[in-house]
Motif scaffolding. Structure first.
Motif, PDB file in Angstrom:
ATOM      1  N   TRP A 143       0.837  -1.199   0.000  1.00  0.00           N
ATOM      2  CA  TRP A 143       0.000   0.000   0.000  1.00  0.00           C
ATOM      3  C   TRP A 143       0.876   1.256   0.000  1.00  0.00           C
ATOM      4  N   LEU A 192      -3.037   6.090 -16.707  1.00  0.00           N
ATOM      5  CA  LEU A 192      -3.098   4.990 -15.749  1.00  0.00           C
ATOM      6  C   LEU A 192      -4.308   4.092 -15.964  1.00  0.00           C
ATOM      7  N   LYS A 232      -5.028   0.030 -15.244  1.00  0.00           N
ATOM      8  CA  LYS A 232      -5.757  -0.309 -14.013  1.00  0.00           C
ATOM      9  C   LYS A 232      -7.222  -0.628 -14.303  1.00  0.00           C
ATOM     10  N   LEU A 265     -12.715  -0.005 -13.053  1.00  0.00           N
ATOM     11  CA  LEU A 265     -12.940  -0.365 -11.647  1.00  0.00           C
ATOM     12  C   LEU A 265     -11.673  -0.148 -10.826  1.00  0.00           C
ATOM     13  N   GLY A 266     -10.540  -0.477 -11.406  1.00  0.00           N
ATOM     14  CA  GLY A 266      -9.277  -0.290 -10.687  1.00  0.00           C
ATOM     15  C   GLY A 266      -9.065   1.166 -10.313  1.00  0.00           C
ATOM     16  N   GLN A 322     -11.438   2.214  -7.590  1.00  0.00           N
ATOM     17  CA  GLN A 322     -11.085   1.668  -6.281  1.00  0.00           C
ATOM     18  C   GLN A 322      -9.809   2.314  -5.730  1.00  0.00           C
ATOM     19  N   ILE A 323      -8.899   2.683  -6.598  1.00  0.00           N
ATOM     20  CA  ILE A 323      -7.716   3.409  -6.111  1.00  0.00           C
ATOM     21  C   ILE A 323      -8.160   4.769  -5.543  1.00  0.00           C
ATOM     22  N   ASN A 347     -11.098   5.489  -4.224  1.00  0.00           N
ATOM     23  CA  ASN A 347     -11.778   5.257  -2.944  1.00  0.00           C
ATOM     24  C   ASN A 347     -10.766   4.997  -1.839  1.00  0.00           C
ATOM     25  N   TRP A 348      -9.746   4.258  -2.193  1.00  0.00           N
ATOM     26  CA  TRP A 348      -8.692   3.897  -1.229  1.00  0.00           C
ATOM     27  C   TRP A 348      -7.942   5.154  -0.781  1.00  0.00           C
ATOM     28  N   ASN A 369      -9.973   7.139   1.643  1.00  0.00           N
ATOM     29  CA  ASN A 369      -9.985   6.577   2.995  1.00  0.00           C
ATOM     30  C   ASN A 369      -8.842   7.120   3.842  1.00  0.00           C
ATOM     31  N   PHE A 370      -7.706   7.372   3.199  1.00  0.00           N
ATOM     32  CA  PHE A 370      -6.550   7.890   3.945  1.00  0.00           C
ATOM     33  C   PHE A 370      -6.559   9.410   4.040  1.00  0.00           C
ATOM     34  N   LEU A 400     -21.393   4.448  -6.731  1.00  0.00           N
ATOM     35  CA  LEU A 400     -21.646   3.070  -7.104  1.00  0.00           C
ATOM     36  C   LEU A 400     -22.627   2.979  -8.269  1.00  0.00           C
TER      37      LEU A 400
END
Lengths: 572, 572
Positions: free
Chosen positions: A243, A499, A503, A506-507, A510-511, A513-514, A517-518, A539
């Motif tokens: 990560w 990118l 990716k 969806l990739g 999700q990156i 969203n990730w 989160n941080f 979504l």
């Protein structure tokens, strides 16, 4: 002192031999260097800081300018023209992880944008600030550069993430160890930067990429600290090291890294062999890398790069003698230079490697040049970036792109990439000089590293536009054939629009969203890795459409280069 | 036919020599096997399915029972007792990625829980269903088992993720290639399971762990498909392969994997050497693994395991002759057996490895036993799990725990782990027979694999409680000294409570947030990796407190074993 608007130490230069200038003029035509702005003028144009005062933050104009750009060609054009546009409002210089944590909380409170800064050597716009309503704090790790601990029994060293290559190696080697990570930016790039951008060193075939060397460490985030223990291996779910690797400053700041080190090698050499053709050379590379011999480097120049290097080397008499010798041995037009690194701890093992390698080279009709050229390569291994300044002074520009792909696609990608670059400036009657080498080999494929030279125009705007066209043509060719947008330079801001090709939709979502989160308020290194703003997870496919389309390959220019717009719109 | 309540094929067994039974009775006391429930009785107790009908879903009692448990000792006790408690409501058998996607959407619509199922060989509760209000759909990949494509030029093979070890190897070897991934569960475990749980094979020293072999592939998620291209290496930001590795069925279902394969080796052998002591053996291992010789295996039994293996081997006359020979050569009490694997493509390189290895073995006072024991090991390399049934029949139980840690901590961890297990049943006057081997070596450390034998009690409840105490004592010792909770078995449900010790509070919270991004309604494999329910991301530390505390190391039992409670509360 480090040069403020070019690569490297002021005391080091790489003069271009007269013969090399003539060679380039023959290929590209004569050229005149653009006038470079003076530091004094640039400093005078620096705006007031927007940051609150903080004892660890330096808001002086010179420090801000010195941390305002990396080493991409776009960064260079901004620095040389003096039209910097956005620069950080201040530079923090913490000395401990705790101070980094404190600075992050301070920046969080004030909603500052935060750019983690290692050595300022990015060639993809990682640390180049984007215009933002909020003040921009660049957070330099330069003072976290100590070797903290060595577990000699386990060959694990804990090192401050701001240590530069020489600082890492000097401290380790004084105790008999080496990290073995030698990217070409080694003199200035830092441990934390290597990790954050998935760097790969010249001898990664032996020591491993930074991914393999990074065993654990500490990352300060806006949500607290991640402490990652150093296991030799683990099957305990998601690997948090992964990560951090490639996170490019967007989830937090790496402050300490636990690295897998090796004893300093007892035996090491670099030998240059010449193969009669690219095809023979590729066949040899595959055999060598698949034998798991423990070689430390395989670096193969194509025919044009081989010839260009010989042209640029100076010493025409020795070079002609070498060409004559190689011709006699079957290596003429199209011959390819291969540099092979041998590294080892144990004599017979080391000797056996060399012996077996020689046999295979001979089977592929290769000619050894002995250790002479290999020693020359090793002596100048970190000097090549200095050549950019010498070329600038003659009115030429040089840039590189790099990718990696499976062996079955490598020739197709090389051809398409070189064609795209060679033709990118044809519409304005400009030529480009293009060549390629393979810098890293794997059993499944290899990296391609393509260099292109072209002329400066008579103003910065046109010069920048030339670079834009070349970069875009190269990136689109890479993506089209299916290469990765970077093998070891990272994504930064310049590669972010490409990118999605690897990716997937969806990739990318999700990156995003990730990252959110941080860093829910998108304070950390905005625009790097993914274009800003990150929209929160949606979504429903419909509402998602608009955001994703911003990354479309069809229109990368705006996103890719928006970072440089401010600076270049004003260029004369 | 595969055994429904034990390991392996019905036609294969590993009978326990009489001498071995006596040896164990000497150590642990006499034992009587518990009565095992019949399949007929178990099938009769299966409740009605709660699933809607679907053409790809089999809701027959036998299929549901056959997919209801893995191979952990807790799973065994549930199966043998016949008190299964929760079982899946049906088993889907898709044959394509598209069908997997369709089934996921169907399950999403109906809010079913979904358990991706490979070979059912988990020893950590990965596929063991937890009680849920919603119906439980087990999704078997068994029919996605084809070799889809081989890119011979790049040594990349695309394979259906449901292929078992023999299916992977048979299809690859028919074309001259091998994946080289040989975990002990090889006969039944699957490619997708290996990837999802970060598996490591016996020859990973040569071929790499599954992390290194997994180059790309396709994952169906509830939000769409992730298609991950196979690059030889990449610096393009987060590596999505690393999001799939160790995801244990919680972000989606791996349907196809692009794997890095090798040509079948031209040369291979396994040789057993005996070292006079653990200390000498460890010193030798460090040297061997750090030389990057390209050995394919280093497997070191400690003194007790060496002695136990010789006791369990039968053939007392040959074994006594061997002991006598070793004694003469300086290897007596405390001697350690080391199995070394040699694999290679090129003759002189292969021979040089063996020669250098022999020199180092001699330097550490090791004695070679030639190829006899090595061949025996290779012939029976996947047979050991069958021994569990033979032991069961004699009233004994065997289980294992495994971890990895740096060399500097390895002896401390071994001691604490073995002591914890040896003393776990002292309060009830029961003995435990404990021994350890190192199965995987790295320059920085190694795995420890500890085996323990104990007696069944006279009822299932007490027997289960014994296992609980042993497992908890072992896991707590691992976590306390700082080992990873798994080197190659994964987290599953049994290790989930211990994950926080290595991921940290922020790490656990971010893993939760990441899972929720892929699976907002927590349908995929709930309870595996992290205990359920996952609370949504809370950025205020206070509200977070309660959730995090559920993972506290101080009270792992409830979380860890809740999965088995239903079954065991009813055991007589």
């Amino acid at each position: 002192m480090r040069r403020w608007n070019s690569w490297g130490w002021e005391t080091v230069s790489y003069p271009l031999p007269e013969q090399a200038t003539h060679f380039l003029m023959d290929q590209l035509g004569g050229a005149t260097p653009l006038p470079a702005a003076s530091l004094t003028d640039v400093l005078a144009s620096v705006p007031e800081t927007r940051l609150e005062a903080h004892p660890l933050v330096d808001c002086s104009a010179e420090v801000r300018v010195n941390h305002s750009r990396g080493q991409s060609l776009a960064d260079w054009l901004a620095l040389k023209s003096g039209q910097l546009g956005v620069i950080p409002d201040g530079v923090a210089m913490p000395t401990t992880s705790e101070q980094v944590a404190e600075l992050l909380q301070w920046a969080k409170q004030h909603q500052y944008k935060i750019i983690p800064y290692g050595g300022g050597t990015s060639v993809a716009g990682h640390i180049t600030p984007q215009a933002a309503e909020q003040p921009i704090l660049t957070l330099s790790l330069a003072r976290l550069n100590q070797l903290i601990n060595v577990d000699k029994d386990s060959l694990l060293a804990t090192i401050g993430a701001g240590a530069t290559g020489p600082q890492v190696e000097a401290q380790l080697q004084s105790q008999g160890y080496t990290l073995g990570h030698f990217p070409q930016s080694f003199e200035f790039s830092t441990l934390g930067g290597w990790i954050a951008t998935r760097s790969s060193g010249q001898q990664s075939l032996y020591y491993g990429r930074i991914e393999q060397l990074f065993a654990g460490g500490r990352v300060e985030t806006l949500e607290g600290a991640l402490n990652i223990p150093a296991f030799p291996a683990s099957a305990a779910g998601p690997d948090l090291r992964e990560w951090v690797l490639g996170s490019e400053g967007r989830i937090g700041v790496i402050t300490e890294a636990i690295m897998r080190v090796s004893p300093c090698p007892s035996y090491e050499s670099f030998r240059v062999v010449v193969l009669p053709s690219w095809e023979q050379a590729i066949a040899l590379l595959k055999k060598l890398v698949r034998l798991r011999l423990g070689l430390s480097m395989l670096r193969l120049s194509d025919g044009v790069e081989t010839d260009t290097h010989l042209q640029l080397a100076g010493h025409p008499r020795s070079i002609n003698a070498l060409r004559w010798y190689l011709q006699k041995r079957g290596c003429g037009q199209g011959m390819c230079m291969l540099t092979v690194g041998f590294t080892g701890q144990q004599k017979s093992q080391y000797q056996n490697k060399i012996k077996l390698c020689k046999q295979l080279v001979a089977q592929h009709k290769g000619v050894s040049t002995g250790e002479w050229l290999g020693k020359k390569w090793a002596a100048g291994r970190f000097r090549l970036p200095y050549l950019r300044e010498a070329l600038w002074q003659r009115g030429f520009l040089v840039d590189t792109v790099e990718t990696a792909i499976a062996w079955s696609q490598i020739n197709l990608l090389k051809e398409q990439l070189e064609n795209a670059v060679a033709n990118a400036l044809v519409d304005e009657g400009e030529k480009t000089w293009v060549f390629t080498h393979i810098s890293h080999c794997y059993p499944q494929g290899a990296s391609l590293y393509t260099t292109f030279l072209f002329r400066q125009a008579d103003n910065y705007t046109t010069t920048y536009a030339r670079w834009q066209k070349l970069k875009q043509a190269a990136c689109e060719a890479i993506v089209k054939v299916g290469g990765t947008i970077s093998h070891h330079h990272g994504v930064g801001k310049d590669h972010a629009p490409y990118l999605k090709a690897e990716k997937g939709e969806l990739g990318i979502q999700q990156i995003k969203n990730w990252l959110i989160n941080f860093d829910p308020n998108q304070q950390l290194n905005p625009g790097t890795l993914l274009p800003n703003p990150l929209l929160p997870s949606t979504l429903t496919p419909d509402s998602d459409q608009e955001d994703i389309s911003r990354l479309s390959q069809d229109e990368p220019t705006d996103n890719q280069l928006s970072v440089h717009h401010d600076a270049c719109q004003q260029m004369a």
